[in-house]
Scaffold this motif. Structure first.
Motif, PDB file in Angstrom:
ATOM      1  N   LYS A 204      48.072  33.277  33.590  1.00  0.00           N
ATOM      2  CA  LYS A 204      47.018  32.502  34.741  1.00  0.00           C
ATOM      3  C   LYS A 204      45.852  33.227  35.336  1.00  0.00           C
ATOM      4  O   LYS A 204      44.724  32.764  35.469  1.00  0.00           O
ATOM      5  CB  LYS A 204      47.992  32.307  36.077  1.00  0.00           C
ATOM      6  CG  LYS A 204      47.457  31.431  37.267  1.00  0.00           C
ATOM      7  CD  LYS A 204      48.109  31.439  38.388  1.00  0.00           C
ATOM      8  CE  LYS A 204      47.535  30.433  39.549  1.00  0.00           C
ATOM      9  NZ  LYS A 204      46.202  30.645  39.790  1.00  0.00           N
ATOM     10  N   ALA A 205      46.147  34.499  35.098  1.00  0.00           N
ATOM     11  CA  ALA A 205      44.624  35.390  35.279  1.00  0.00           C
ATOM     12  C   ALA A 205      43.479  35.199  34.158  1.00  0.00           C
ATOM     13  O   ALA A 205      42.367  35.068  34.393  1.00  0.00           O
ATOM     14  CB  ALA A 205      45.073  36.920  35.305  1.00  0.00           C
TER      15      ALA A 205
ATOM     16  N   ASN B 293      37.862  29.711  33.939  1.00  0.00           N
ATOM     17  CA  ASN B 293      37.551  28.676  34.524  1.00  0.00           C
ATOM     18  C   ASN B 293      36.641  28.896  35.976  1.00  0.00           C
ATOM     19  O   ASN B 293      35.955  27.995  36.481  1.00  0.00           O
ATOM     20  CB  ASN B 293      38.729  27.803  35.103  1.00  0.00           C
ATOM     21  CG  ASN B 293      39.465  27.224  33.721  1.00  0.00           C
ATOM     22  OD1 ASN B 293      38.532  26.576  33.118  1.00  0.00           O
ATOM     23  ND2 ASN B 293      40.786  27.013  33.754  1.00  0.00           N
TER      24      ASN B 293
ATOM     25  N   LYS C 228      43.314  32.480  32.475  1.00  0.00           N
ATOM     26  CA  LYS C 228      42.905  30.936  32.758  1.00  0.00           C
ATOM     27  C   LYS C 228      41.896  30.917  34.025  1.00  0.00           C
ATOM     28  O   LYS C 228      41.025  30.432  33.983  1.00  0.00           O
ATOM     29  CB  LYS C 228      44.247  29.987  33.112  1.00  0.00           C
ATOM     30  CG  LYS C 228      45.183  29.638  31.966  1.00  0.00           C
ATOM     31  CD  LYS C 228      46.174  28.760  32.347  1.00  0.00           C
ATOM     32  CE  LYS C 228      47.204  28.667  31.527  1.00  0.00           C
ATOM     33  NZ  LYS C 228      48.093  27.735  32.039  1.00  0.00           N
ATOM     34  N   ASP C 229      42.199  31.656  34.755  1.00  0.00           N
ATOM     35  CA  ASP C 229      41.483  31.817  35.936  1.00  0.00           C
ATOM     36  C   ASP C 229      40.130  32.322  35.794  1.00  0.00           C
ATOM     37  O   ASP C 229      38.913  31.678  36.280  1.00  0.00           O
ATOM     38  CB  ASP C 229      41.988  32.152  37.251  1.00  0.00           C
ATOM     39  CG  ASP C 229      43.283  31.416  37.924  1.00  0.00           C
ATOM     40  OD1 ASP C 229      43.286  30.389  37.514  1.00  0.00           O
ATOM     41  OD2 ASP C 229      43.860  31.879  38.611  1.00  0.00           O
ATOM     42  N   SER C 230      39.963  33.432  34.880  1.00  0.00           N
ATOM     43  CA  SER C 230      38.747  34.074  34.749  1.00  0.00           C
ATOM     44  C   SER C 230      37.820  33.224  33.898  1.00  0.00           C
ATOM     45  O   SER C 230      36.636  33.295  33.735  1.00  0.00           O
ATOM     46  CB  SER C 230      38.875  35.205  34.142  1.00  0.00           C
ATOM     47  OG  SER C 230      39.657  35.043  32.638  1.00  0.00           O
TER      48      SER C 230
END
Length: 95
Positions: free
Chosen positions: A87-88, A94, A90-92
């Motif tokens: 998730k980290a 997006n 993906k978040d970075s």
């Protein structure tokens, strides 16, 4: 979209990040690759913190279609390597 890093570029970036020479960085990359290959080929999984999880999954026997002829054939069960992205990461990407 930019081109993916080559192994040489990855080793150079790793050496710079680790503040070491390219030979040591290449040895570290080879060691990580070997460990991941051994673990996943034995049915295990490897988690790379902040990157994701690499695992081996079993696929059941199934019917597939030959696109050239349209013929339905039975494909035997097999194993496939999958990667779940963290998730980290993906978040970075997006945001």
């Amino acid at each position: 979209m930019s081109k993916p890093l080559t192994k040489t570029q990855l080793v150079a970036a790793l050496a710079e990040e680790m503040d070491t020479d390219k030979k040591s960085a290449n040895a570290a990359l080879e060691a990580i690759t070997t460990i991941i290959t051994k673990e996943v080929s034995n049915g295990g999984a490897v988690t790379l913190p902040g990157v994701g999880k690499i695992m081996c999954r079993a696929r059941p026997e199934r019917m597939v279609r030959n696109p050239a002829t349209g013929e339905q054939i039975q494909k035997p069960a097999d194993k496939v390597v999958k990667m779940t992205i963290a998730k980290a990461l993906k978040d970075s990407v997006n945001g």
